[in-house]
Design a protein around this motif. Structure first.
Motif, PDB file in Angstrom:
ATOM      1  N   SER A   8       4.214   8.393  -1.502  1.00  0.00           N
ATOM      2  CA  SER A   8       3.910   8.233  -0.079  1.00  0.00           C
ATOM      3  C   SER A   8       3.283   6.864   0.189  1.00  0.00           C
ATOM      4  CB  SER A   8       2.946   9.367   0.303  1.00  0.00           C
ATOM      5  OG  SER A   8       2.355   9.115   1.541  1.00  0.00           O
ATOM      6  N   MET A   9       4.048   5.975   0.868  1.00  0.00           N
ATOM      7  CA  MET A   9       3.605   4.578   1.001  1.00  0.00           C
ATOM      8  C   MET A   9       3.045   4.227   2.385  1.00  0.00           C
ATOM      9  SD  MET A   9       6.111   2.458  -1.417  1.00  0.00           S
ATOM     10  CE  MET A   9       6.124   2.824  -3.169  1.00  0.00           C
ATOM     11  N   SER A  10       3.098   5.174   3.321  1.00  0.00           N
ATOM     12  CA  SER A  10       2.540   4.902   4.654  1.00  0.00           C
ATOM     13  C   SER A  10       1.031   4.725   4.560  1.00  0.00           C
ATOM     14  CB  SER A  10       2.804   6.078   5.595  1.00  0.00           C
ATOM     15  OG  SER A  10       4.146   6.477   5.559  1.00  0.00           O
ATOM     16  N   THR A  11       0.466   4.068   5.586  1.00  0.00           N
ATOM     17  CA  THR A  11      -0.993   3.998   5.684  1.00  0.00           C
ATOM     18  C   THR A  11      -1.466   5.236   6.433  1.00  0.00           C
ATOM     19  OG1 THR A  11      -0.835   1.603   5.813  1.00  0.00           O
ATOM     20  CG2 THR A  11      -2.946   2.588   6.450  1.00  0.00           C
ATOM     21  N   VAL A  12      -2.055   6.166   5.696  1.00  0.00           N
ATOM     22  CA  VAL A  12      -2.523   7.420   6.310  1.00  0.00           C
ATOM     23  C   VAL A  12      -3.930   7.711   5.830  1.00  0.00           C
ATOM     24  CG1 VAL A  12      -0.222   8.434   6.604  1.00  0.00           C
ATOM     25  CG2 VAL A  12      -1.465   8.790   4.450  1.00  0.00           C
TER      26      VAL A  12
ATOM     27  N   ALA B  34      -0.096   8.906  -3.721  1.00  0.00           N
ATOM     28  CA  ALA B  34      -0.355   8.029  -2.571  1.00  0.00           C
ATOM     29  C   ALA B  34      -0.196   6.597  -3.059  1.00  0.00           C
ATOM     30  CB  ALA B  34      -1.763   8.259  -2.041  1.00  0.00           C
ATOM     31  N   SER B  35       0.629   5.826  -2.345  1.00  0.00           N
ATOM     32  CA  SER B  35       0.838   4.445  -2.773  1.00  0.00           C
ATOM     33  C   SER B  35       0.977   3.504  -1.573  1.00  0.00           C
ATOM     34  CB  SER B  35       2.080   4.361  -3.666  1.00  0.00           C
ATOM     35  OG  SER B  35       2.204   3.056  -4.198  1.00  0.00           O
ATOM     36  N   PRO B  36      -0.095   3.409  -0.765  1.00  0.00           N
ATOM     37  CA  PRO B  36      -0.030   2.472   0.365  1.00  0.00           C
ATOM     38  C   PRO B  36       0.057   1.037  -0.141  1.00  0.00           C
ATOM     39  CG  PRO B  36      -2.266   3.330   0.076  1.00  0.00           C
ATOM     40  CD  PRO B  36      -1.408   4.077  -0.889  1.00  0.00           C
ATOM     41  N   VAL B  37       0.518   0.154   0.740  1.00  0.00           N
ATOM     42  CA  VAL B  37       0.816  -1.211   0.280  1.00  0.00           C
ATOM     43  C   VAL B  37       0.071  -2.256   1.099  1.00  0.00           C
ATOM     44  CG1 VAL B  37       3.134  -0.422  -0.364  1.00  0.00           C
ATOM     45  CG2 VAL B  37       2.826  -1.591   1.818  1.00  0.00           C
TER      46      VAL B  37
ATOM     47  N   GLN C 164       9.766  -8.897  -2.294  1.00  0.00           N
ATOM     48  CA  GLN C 164       9.234  -8.088  -3.414  1.00  0.00           C
ATOM     49  C   GLN C 164       7.839  -8.551  -3.833  1.00  0.00           C
ATOM     50  OE1 GLN C 164      13.034  -8.578  -5.658  1.00  0.00           O
ATOM     51  NE2 GLN C 164      12.674  -6.444  -6.261  1.00  0.00           N
ATOM     52  N   LYS C 165       7.037  -8.919  -2.844  1.00  0.00           N
ATOM     53  CA  LYS C 165       5.688  -9.449  -3.120  1.00  0.00           C
ATOM     54  C   LYS C 165       4.583  -8.491  -2.669  1.00  0.00           C
ATOM     55  CE  LYS C 165       6.527 -13.833  -4.428  1.00  0.00           C
ATOM     56  NZ  LYS C 165       6.536 -14.151  -5.813  1.00  0.00           N
ATOM     57  N   LEU C 166       4.927  -7.243  -2.404  1.00  0.00           N
ATOM     58  CA  LEU C 166       3.879  -6.309  -1.972  1.00  0.00           C
ATOM     59  C   LEU C 166       2.876  -6.080  -3.098  1.00  0.00           C
ATOM     60  CD1 LEU C 166       6.139  -3.600  -0.257  1.00  0.00           C
ATOM     61  CD2 LEU C 166       4.682  -5.290   0.883  1.00  0.00           C
ATOM     62  N   PHE C 167       1.661  -5.697  -2.721  1.00  0.00           N
ATOM     63  CA  PHE C 167       0.675  -5.172  -3.666  1.00  0.00           C
ATOM     64  C   PHE C 167       0.621  -3.674  -3.405  1.00  0.00           C
ATOM     65  CE2 PHE C 167      -0.797  -9.554  -3.034  1.00  0.00           C
ATOM     66  CZ  PHE C 167      -0.853  -9.982  -4.353  1.00  0.00           C
ATOM     67  N   LEU C 168       0.749  -2.881  -4.467  1.00  0.00           N
ATOM     68  CA  LEU C 168       0.769  -1.430  -4.274  1.00  0.00           C
ATOM     69  C   LEU C 168      -0.447  -0.776  -4.919  1.00  0.00           C
ATOM     70  CD1 LEU C 168       3.974  -2.403  -5.073  1.00  0.00           C
ATOM     71  CD2 LEU C 168       4.317  -0.190  -4.038  1.00  0.00           C
ATOM     72  N   LEU C 169      -1.015   0.198  -4.224  1.00  0.00           N
ATOM     73  CA  LEU C 169      -2.140   0.969  -4.751  1.00  0.00           C
ATOM     74  C   LEU C 169      -1.576   2.327  -5.175  1.00  0.00           C
ATOM     75  CD1 LEU C 169      -4.424   0.178  -1.690  1.00  0.00           C
ATOM     76  CD2 LEU C 169      -4.346  -1.070  -3.862  1.00  0.00           C
ATOM     77  N   SER C 170      -2.252   2.990  -6.107  1.00  0.00           N
ATOM     78  CA  SER C 170      -1.690   4.233  -6.618  1.00  0.00           C
ATOM     79  C   SER C 170      -2.787   5.252  -6.874  1.00  0.00           C
ATOM     80  CB  SER C 170      -1.003   3.898  -7.951  1.00  0.00           C
ATOM     81  OG  SER C 170       0.184   4.585  -8.112  1.00  0.00           O
ATOM     82  N   SER C 171      -2.628   6.472  -6.315  1.00  0.00           N
ATOM     83  CA  SER C 171      -3.560   7.530  -6.719  1.00  0.00           C
ATOM     84  C   SER C 171      -2.813   8.859  -6.779  1.00  0.00           C
ATOM     85  CB  SER C 171      -4.776   7.604  -5.783  1.00  0.00           C
ATOM     86  OG  SER C 171      -4.402   7.808  -4.455  1.00  0.00           O
ATOM     87  N   GLY C 172      -3.201   9.663  -7.763  1.00  0.00           N
ATOM     88  CA  GLY C 172      -2.539  10.950  -7.973  1.00  0.00           C
ATOM     89  C   GLY C 172      -2.534  11.309  -9.449  1.00  0.00           C
ATOM     90  N   HIS C 173      -1.729  12.312  -9.783  1.00  0.00           N
ATOM     91  CA  HIS C 173      -1.657  12.798 -11.170  1.00  0.00           C
ATOM     92  C   HIS C 173      -1.166  11.692 -12.119  1.00  0.00           C
ATOM     93  CE1 HIS C 173      -0.368  15.121 -14.635  1.00  0.00           C
ATOM     94  NE2 HIS C 173      -1.115  16.117 -14.164  1.00  0.00           N
TER      95      HIS C 173
ATOM     96  N   GLN D  32       7.683   1.178  -8.222  1.00  0.00           N
ATOM     97  CA  GLN D  32       6.681   0.348  -7.547  1.00  0.00           C
ATOM     98  C   GLN D  32       6.885  -1.117  -7.952  1.00  0.00           C
ATOM     99  OE1 GLN D  32       3.408   2.661  -9.139  1.00  0.00           O
ATOM    100  NE2 GLN D  32       2.792   3.312  -7.104  1.00  0.00           N
ATOM    101  N   ASN D  33       7.203  -1.328  -9.235  1.00  0.00           N
ATOM    102  CA  ASN D  33       7.418  -2.703  -9.707  1.00  0.00           C
ATOM    103  C   ASN D  33       8.654  -3.337  -9.066  1.00  0.00           C
ATOM    104  OD1 ASN D  33       5.157  -2.895 -11.312  1.00  0.00           O
ATOM    105  ND2 ASN D  33       6.168  -1.970 -13.079  1.00  0.00           N
ATOM    106  N   ALA D  34       9.632  -2.492  -8.712  1.00  0.00           N
ATOM    107  CA  ALA D  34      10.841  -3.021  -8.055  1.00  0.00           C
ATOM    108  C   ALA D  34      10.544  -3.413  -6.606  1.00  0.00           C
ATOM    109  CB  ALA D  34      11.951  -1.983  -8.100  1.00  0.00           C
ATOM    110  N   LEU D  35       9.403  -2.978  -6.088  1.00  0.00           N
ATOM    111  CA  LEU D  35       9.089  -3.225  -4.678  1.00  0.00           C
ATOM    112  C   LEU D  35       8.007  -4.280  -4.469  1.00  0.00           C
ATOM    113  CD1 LEU D  35       9.054   0.487  -3.446  1.00  0.00           C
ATOM    114  CD2 LEU D  35      10.760  -1.250  -2.890  1.00  0.00           C
TER     115      LEU D  35
END
Ligand code: NAP
Length: 295
Positions: A94-98, A119-122, A132-141, A152-155
């Motif tokens: 889920s990459m939206s900002t929520v 959760a992977s907002p950017v 392909q220069k986004l910074f991605l955050l990651s939380s979950g299992h 995520q690396n492809a994005l």
């Protein structure tokens, strides 16, 4: 790496992200609420589906990049949503900002279904998504985060593992957006001070962005605020207002005073009252200019 992916939400961010997944030779099934907006993705090789649920396969991965919490819940929970379709071992990335709360609710729902929620907002605007220069955050299992990493690396250019707790990435994302808004307000006020003293606003922006404030936020938004050029929007002011409200909700529920966020909320609210909700969110700077008698 998973080679077949579902993707929901082909807006300013989602479309360039899908084009990059296709460039990485992935098969992508896409769904967009307004079907016509899928045209460019289909031309690039994506398969368009009629319902959100149809982009999901049992045990597969679906990325969502929709506007807000309500939209995200709809594409999961509604009759045609992905919720029941992902099945055991499936992952909702889920990459939206929520809000962190929405992430926690969805994580617990997916867990009941045997699937995972990451959760992977950017950080990064549509130009960064294209490049392909986004910074991605990651939380979950832990296992689910590991499995989605190649995607995520492809994005983007870097992935930050924030927490196992599903809302962690959203907390960091909201804090970052709050800092961007605060920087925009600070630039607006400083450039106004320069202008009031007969100094060119663009010169002021250049001095700051090439010395002590030599970073993306001051360089990019500094130019827009110095030139008072807020259209077309890369990130719409209405979405910035949504994020500011999410920041304040989180501040309230955790008893974290954020007086600056309250000020920014009113700047954005005044901008919306003046009909600027579709302008770039940096247009919040205009309110400070108006108060200074500079518009
Ligand atoms: P956008 O251009 O407004 O696109 C929003 C997408 O969400 C569209 O595909 C829209 O479908 C879909 N959508 C909205 N409501 C829906 C609903 N009820 N059901 C199904 N789909 C729905 O927004 P964006 O700029 O791509 O932003 C997407 C997310 O990324 C937001 O959470 C935003 O805060 C975040 N973000 C944006 C940026 C940026 O610079 N733009 C940067 C970082 C993060 P339709 O085409 O049918 O309207």
């Amino acid at each position: 790496m998973d080679r077949e992916i579902g993707f929901i939400g082909l807006g300013s961010m989602g479309l360039p992200m899908v084009l990059n997944l296709l460039k990485s030779n992935l098969k992508v099934k896409v769904y967009n609420r307004t079907p016509e907006k899928a045209r460019d993705a289909v031309a690039a090789g994506a398969q368009q589906m009629d319902r959100a649920a149809d982009v999901a396969t049992v045990g597969g991965i679906v990325i969502t990049m929709v506007s807000n919490d309500k939209a995200l819940e709809e594409v999961v929970f509604e009759k045609d949503g992905i919720g029941k379709k992902l099945g055991v071992g499936g992952i909702h990335l889920s990459m939206s900002t929520v809000s962190p709360k929405t992430s926690r609710k969805l994580a617990s729902y997916h867990e009941q279904q045997g699937s995972y929620y990451v959760a992977s907002p950017v950080f990064g605007r549509p130009e960064a998504a294209s490049a392909q220069k986004l910074f991605l955050l990651s939380s979950g299992h832990r296992d689910a985060k590991e499995r989605v990493k190649p995607l995520q690396n492809a994005l983007g250019q870097q992935v930050f593992d924030i927490s196992e707790e599903p809302g962690g990435a959203n907390v960091i994302k909201l804090g970052g957006n709050f800092m961007i808004m605060a920087a925009m307000e600070a630039m607006a006020e400083s450039f106004n001070l320069a202008e009031k003293n007969g100094i060119d606003r663009q010169l002021a922006a250049e001095v700051y962005a090439s010395t002590l404030f030599n970073c993306t936020v001051y360089q990019g938004y500094g130019q827009m605020i110095a030139k008072k050029s807020f259209e077309p929007a890369g990130f719409q002011l209405s979405l910035g207002f949504k994020d500011c409200n999410l920041v304040l909700d989180e501040a309230n529920s955790t008893k974290t005073p954020m007086p600056l966020a309250s000020l920014l909320h009113d700047r954005l609210l005044a901008s919306i009252a003046k009909g600027r909700e579709t302008h770039d969110w940096s247009a919040l700077a205009r309110v400070a200019s108006e108060e200074a008698g500079l518009e």
